[in-house]
Each structure stands twice: as C-alpha cells, then as structure tokens.
Design a protein around this motif. Structure first.
Motif, PDB file in Angstrom:
ATOM      1  N   UNK A  16      60.708  38.970  37.048  1.00 32.27           N
ATOM      2  CA  UNK A  16      59.508  39.464  36.389  1.00 32.27           C
ATOM      3  C   UNK A  16      58.605  38.277  36.063  1.00 32.27           C
ATOM      4  N   UNK A  17      57.294  38.438  36.192  1.00 30.07           N
ATOM      5  CA  UNK A  17      56.378  37.337  35.855  1.00 30.07           C
ATOM      6  C   UNK A  17      56.585  36.870  34.411  1.00 30.07           C
ATOM      7  N   UNK A  18      56.181  35.642  34.149  1.00 28.10           N
ATOM      8  CA  UNK A  18      56.356  35.095  32.809  1.00 28.10           C
ATOM      9  C   UNK A  18      55.014  34.625  32.248  1.00 28.10           C
ATOM     10  N   UNK A  19      55.020  34.354  30.948  1.00 24.16           N
ATOM     11  CA  UNK A  19      53.822  33.866  30.265  1.00 24.16           C
ATOM     12  C   UNK A  19      53.324  32.618  30.989  1.00 24.16           C
ATOM     13  N   UNK A  20      52.031  32.594  31.228  1.00 22.66           N
ATOM     14  CA  UNK A  20      51.397  31.472  31.930  1.00 22.66           C
ATOM     15  C   UNK A  20      51.132  31.749  33.393  1.00 22.66           C
ATOM     16  N   UNK A  21      51.873  32.712  33.978  1.00 21.44           N
ATOM     17  CA  UNK A  21      51.628  33.114  35.360  1.00 21.44           C
ATOM     18  C   UNK A  21      50.347  33.935  35.431  1.00 21.44           C
ATOM     19  N   UNK A  22      49.805  34.065  36.622  1.00 18.63           N
ATOM     20  CA  UNK A  22      48.683  34.972  36.839  1.00 18.63           C
ATOM     21  C   UNK A  22      49.238  36.327  37.276  1.00 18.63           C
ATOM     22  N   UNK A  23      48.629  37.401  36.782  1.00 19.52           N
ATOM     23  CA  UNK A  23      49.023  38.733  37.223  1.00 19.52           C
ATOM     24  C   UNK A  23      48.837  38.805  38.729  1.00 19.52           C
ATOM     25  N   UNK A  24      49.881  39.178  39.475  1.00 25.85           N
ATOM     26  CA  UNK A  24      49.726  39.253  40.931  1.00 25.85           C
ATOM     27  C   UNK A  24      48.660  40.274  41.325  1.00 25.85           C
ATOM     28  N   UNK A  25      47.947  39.984  42.391  1.00 22.73           N
ATOM     29  CA  UNK A  25      46.996  40.950  42.930  1.00 22.73           C
ATOM     30  C   UNK A  25      47.756  42.132  43.522  1.00 22.73           C
ATOM     31  N   UNK A  26      47.371  43.335  43.133  1.00 13.15           N
ATOM     32  CA  UNK A  26      48.032  44.545  43.615  1.00 13.15           C
ATOM     33  C   UNK A  26      46.994  45.602  43.930  1.00 13.15           C
ATOM     34  N   UNK A  27      47.248  46.394  44.943  1.00  9.38           N
ATOM     35  CA  UNK A  27      46.454  47.577  45.273  1.00  9.38           C
ATOM     36  C   UNK A  27      47.240  48.794  44.792  1.00  9.38           C
ATOM     37  N   UNK A  28      46.650  49.571  43.929  1.00  8.45           N
ATOM     38  CA  UNK A  28      47.282  50.766  43.369  1.00  8.45           C
ATOM     39  C   UNK A  28      46.339  51.953  43.539  1.00  8.45           C
ATOM     40  N   UNK A  29      46.872  53.163  43.495  1.00  3.79           N
ATOM     41  CA  UNK A  29      46.075  54.366  43.728  1.00  3.79           C
ATOM     42  C   UNK A  29      45.830  55.089  42.409  1.00  3.79           C
ATOM     43  N   UNK A  30      44.538  55.285  42.096  1.00  2.00           N
ATOM     44  CA  UNK A  30      44.156  55.977  40.860  1.00  2.00           C
ATOM     45  C   UNK A  30      44.255  57.498  41.039  1.00  2.00           C
ATOM     46  N   UNK A  31      44.059  58.227  39.954  1.00  2.00           N
ATOM     47  CA  UNK A  31      44.227  59.687  39.992  1.00  2.00           C
ATOM     48  C   UNK A  31      43.217  60.378  40.895  1.00  2.00           C
ATOM     49  N   UNK A  32      42.073  59.742  41.173  1.00  2.00           N
ATOM     50  CA  UNK A  32      41.100  60.348  42.084  1.00  2.00           C
ATOM     51  C   UNK A  32      41.342  59.915  43.541  1.00  2.00           C
ATOM     52  N   UNK A  33      42.483  59.246  43.765  1.00  2.00           N
ATOM     53  CA  UNK A  33      42.938  58.748  45.066  1.00  2.00           C
ATOM     54  C   UNK A  33      42.169  57.524  45.565  1.00  2.00           C
ATOM     55  N   UNK A  34      41.249  57.000  44.742  1.00  2.00           N
ATOM     56  CA  UNK A  34      40.616  55.732  45.084  1.00  2.00           C
ATOM     57  C   UNK A  34      41.590  54.608  44.735  1.00  2.00           C
ATOM     58  N   UNK A  35      41.255  53.420  45.180  1.00  2.00           N
ATOM     59  CA  UNK A  35      42.164  52.295  44.973  1.00  2.00           C
ATOM     60  C   UNK A  35      41.676  51.388  43.862  1.00  2.00           C
ATOM     61  N   UNK A  36      42.635  50.845  43.155  1.00  2.00           N
ATOM     62  CA  UNK A  36      42.369  49.831  42.142  1.00  2.00           C
ATOM     63  C   UNK A  36      43.010  48.549  42.621  1.00  2.00           C
ATOM     64  N   UNK A  37      42.205  47.512  42.744  1.00  2.00           N
ATOM     65  CA  UNK A  37      42.730  46.179  43.003  1.00  2.00           C
ATOM     66  C   UNK A  37      42.793  45.503  41.643  1.00  2.00           C
ATOM     67  N   UNK A  38      43.981  45.044  41.249  1.00  2.00           N
ATOM     68  CA  UNK A  38      44.121  44.477  39.905  1.00  2.00           C
ATOM     69  C   UNK A  38      43.205  43.275  39.683  1.00  2.00           C
ATOM     70  N   UNK A  39      42.776  42.598  40.740  1.00  2.00           N
ATOM     71  CA  UNK A  39      41.833  41.491  40.575  1.00  2.00           C
ATOM     72  C   UNK A  39      40.496  41.973  40.001  1.00  2.00           C
ATOM     73  N   UNK A  40      40.182  43.269  40.175  1.00  2.00           N
ATOM     74  CA  UNK A  40      38.949  43.845  39.635  1.00  2.00           C
ATOM     75  C   UNK A  40      38.983  43.950  38.109  1.00  2.00           C
ATOM     76  N   UNK A  41      40.145  43.771  37.508  1.00  2.00           N
ATOM     77  CA  UNK A  41      40.280  43.882  36.057  1.00  2.00           C
ATOM     78  C   UNK A  41      39.851  42.603  35.336  1.00  2.00           C
ATOM     79  N   UNK A  42      39.602  41.554  36.091  1.00  2.00           N
ATOM     80  CA  UNK A  42      39.195  40.281  35.507  1.00  2.00           C
ATOM     81  C   UNK A  42      37.952  40.499  34.648  1.00  2.00           C
ATOM     82  N   UNK A  43      37.923  39.861  33.504  1.00  2.00           N
ATOM     83  CA  UNK A  43      36.812  40.025  32.565  1.00  2.00           C
ATOM     84  C   UNK A  43      37.204  40.846  31.346  1.00  2.00           C
ATOM     85  N   UNK A  44      38.338  41.535  31.425  1.00  2.00           N
ATOM     86  CA  UNK A  44      38.887  42.271  30.292  1.00  2.00           C
ATOM     87  C   UNK A  44      40.313  41.805  30.063  1.00  2.00           C
ATOM     88  N   UNK A  45      40.758  41.956  28.847  1.00  2.00           N
ATOM     89  CA  UNK A  45      42.184  41.789  28.600  1.00  2.00           C
ATOM     90  C   UNK A  45      42.868  42.989  29.248  1.00  2.00           C
TER      91      UNK A  45
END
Length: 163
Positions: A16-45
């Motif tokens: 499992x990732x640890x403190x200090x690591x970067x969240x790995x980039x992942x492609x996930x599917x949202x409820x509307x079947x569009x995709x979320x790339x976790x890199x798009x979350x940058x700018x928010x906690x």
C-alpha cells in the motif's frame, strides 16, 4: 502485505502507498459511465477510499461517515473505488441521499490494483481490501491506512485530521 479477514490471514498483491508518496494515476469509472483520471483531482485535497463492496455493512458505513463529515468541504474530493458496478454506487448514493462523493468502479481498467490492496486468498479474493488515503492538493499522500482486519472500519479521526 498481510491482513486478516474475519481473523484469518490473507495477503494482498503488493504494498500500500505510504505517506510522502504520490497517489498513483488511475482511470476509474464514475456512475454516469464517464472516466475519472485521478490526476484530474489535483488542486483539491483528496480522501480516497477503497473497499470490497458498497453492498456490505462496513463499506456502506465508511461511505456514509466520510460523506457526512466532509459534506461542507468544497476543497476536498471524496472518492470511493471498488469493483462494484457504477449502477450499484448510483443506487446506494441515491437511496442514502449522498451527493458529495465521487463513487467509482474499477471494473474496466483494474487500475486500483496499483495500490497493492487486492486480496489474495480468502472468500473475497480478487476484491480490494479496505483502505483510506488522504492527499494534499498536489496528490502527495499525507495519510495512508490499509485496515489490518478487512471487516473493521478505518480510523476516521486520524484520516480526517490530515484533511
């Protein structure tokens, strides 16, 4: 990594990732079947949760508790990922009145496998174990917990203290 499911030892597919690591980039599917790339979350906690299935009591509780605690935080992206289909997440959030969580399925790409939390062995083999990652706005991990006993809840207080 070694965990337990109902007291019986199981392993996961990695570390499992640890403190200090970067969240790995992942492609996930949202409820509307569009995709979320976790890199798009940058700018928010980010409070990123993985778990076996929203259709189990502890997973449902985890989603409800974090959603309630973070309902007034527009600076935080609350994300959940499992192998549940997007339709299950949509049904659950509609039934529970949850509108501040980004619920995602890992069914298409299996990118959350990068977190090293896929259970190997036991009755839930192949599903994600229970974990919480909190990042800063640059997606650097500030808190990481892979719950040792999969049927236990995460440490909400410790995770939320890092938001």
């Amino acid at each position: 990594m070694n965990l337990k499911f109902k007291g019986k030892e199981i392993k996961t597919n990695g570390n499992f990732p640890k403190v200090g690591d970067k969240l790995p980039g992942m492609q996930l599917v949202k409820t509307d079947l569009s995709e979320l790339n976790t890199d798009e979350l940058k700018g928010k906690k980010v409070v990123f949760n993985i778990f076996p299935s929203v259709d189990t009591a502890v997973c449902a509780l985890q989603l409800n508790k974090f959603a309630a605690q973070l309902k007034d935080r527009s600076d935080v992206a609350l994300v959940f990922a499992s192998l549940d289909l997007p339709f299950a997440f949509k049904r659950f959030c509609t039934d529970e009145g949850i509108d501040n969580a980004i619920t995602t399925s890992d069914f298409r790409h299996r990118d959350a496998n990068k977190l090293g939390a896929v259970m190997e062995g036991g009755p839930l083999q192949g599903l994600h174990a229970r974990g919480v990652i909190v990042t800063d706005e640059d997606l650097i991990i500030q808190y990481a917990e892979l719950v040792e006993e999969v049927t236990d809840e995460p440490n909400y207080e410790a995770a939320l203290a890092k938001v």
